[in-house]
Design an enzyme around this catalytic site. Sequence first.
Site, PDB file in Angstrom:
ATOM      1  N   MET A 190     -10.315  -3.604   2.632  1.00 20.68           N
ATOM      2  CA  MET A 190      -9.367  -3.801   3.716  1.00 20.68           C
ATOM      3  C   MET A 190      -8.793  -5.213   3.768  1.00 20.68           C
ATOM      4  O   MET A 190      -7.741  -5.424   4.335  1.00 20.68           O
ATOM      5  CB  MET A 190     -10.036  -3.461   5.045  1.00 20.68           C
ATOM      6  CG  MET A 190     -10.468  -2.002   5.113  1.00 20.68           C
ATOM      7  SD  MET A 190     -11.317  -1.605   6.625  1.00 20.68           S
ATOM      8  CE  MET A 190     -10.021  -1.838   7.818  1.00 20.68           C
ATOM      9  N   GLY A 191      -9.475  -6.178   3.222  1.00 21.03           N
ATOM     10  CA  GLY A 191      -8.995  -7.551   3.285  1.00 21.03           C
ATOM     11  C   GLY A 191      -9.167  -8.147   4.671  1.00 21.03           C
ATOM     12  O   GLY A 191      -9.894  -7.621   5.509  1.00 21.03           O
ATOM     13  N   GLU A 192      -8.509  -9.274   4.884  1.00 21.73           N
ATOM     14  CA  GLU A 192      -8.551  -9.976   6.162  1.00 21.73           C
ATOM     15  C   GLU A 192      -9.968 -10.244   6.650  1.00 21.73           C
ATOM     16  O   GLU A 192     -10.258 -10.168   7.835  1.00 21.73           O
ATOM     17  CB  GLU A 192      -7.763  -9.225   7.249  1.00 21.73           C
ATOM     18  CG  GLU A 192      -6.272  -9.337   7.109  1.00 21.73           C
ATOM     19  CD  GLU A 192      -5.741  -8.474   5.974  1.00 21.73           C
ATOM     20  OE1 GLU A 192      -6.250  -7.356   5.772  1.00 21.73           O
ATOM     21  OE2 GLU A 192      -4.834  -8.946   5.263  1.00 21.73           O
ATOM     22  N   ALA A 193     -10.879 -10.486   5.737  1.00 22.25           N
ATOM     23  CA  ALA A 193     -12.260 -10.871   6.051  1.00 22.25           C
ATOM     24  C   ALA A 193     -13.030  -9.802   6.818  1.00 22.25           C
ATOM     25  O   ALA A 193     -13.953 -10.100   7.559  1.00 22.25           O
ATOM     26  CB  ALA A 193     -12.290 -12.197   6.807  1.00 22.25           C
TER      27      ALA A 193
END
Length: 123
Positions: free
Chosen positions: A92-95
């Site tokens: 998903m990304g964005e930490a």
Amino acid sequence: IEKLGGAEIASMVGAMLQASELDLAILVDGFIVTAAALVAVSMDPRVCRVLFFASRSAESGQGMALEKIKAISRANDIPYDETPALSMGLRMGEATAGLLAVNLLRSSAAVLSSMATIQEILS
């Protein structure tokens, strides 16, 4: 550092070097942050001591960076664990994995530092 990436990589590397000096844990999430960790470890191998990995990226480059970090830690006899806190196939990304891993790592630290031993319970 300018040959390895932009200002975001340089700022992460600087933050990692400073965190290591202060013995603060560094939660690494994703390929880009792992690349910054590799640069920081290349500059100061002691950074290995404070690295925690949130997840393992599907990016092959992260695996290569982890292997190089491991080689640097072994060459300098510094303990290092590349095992991710989570292994859920998140992409998903964005930490996202980092946010999920924070409470898991906090809970683990609390158990390790506060849990009674069997001797303490029986006495």
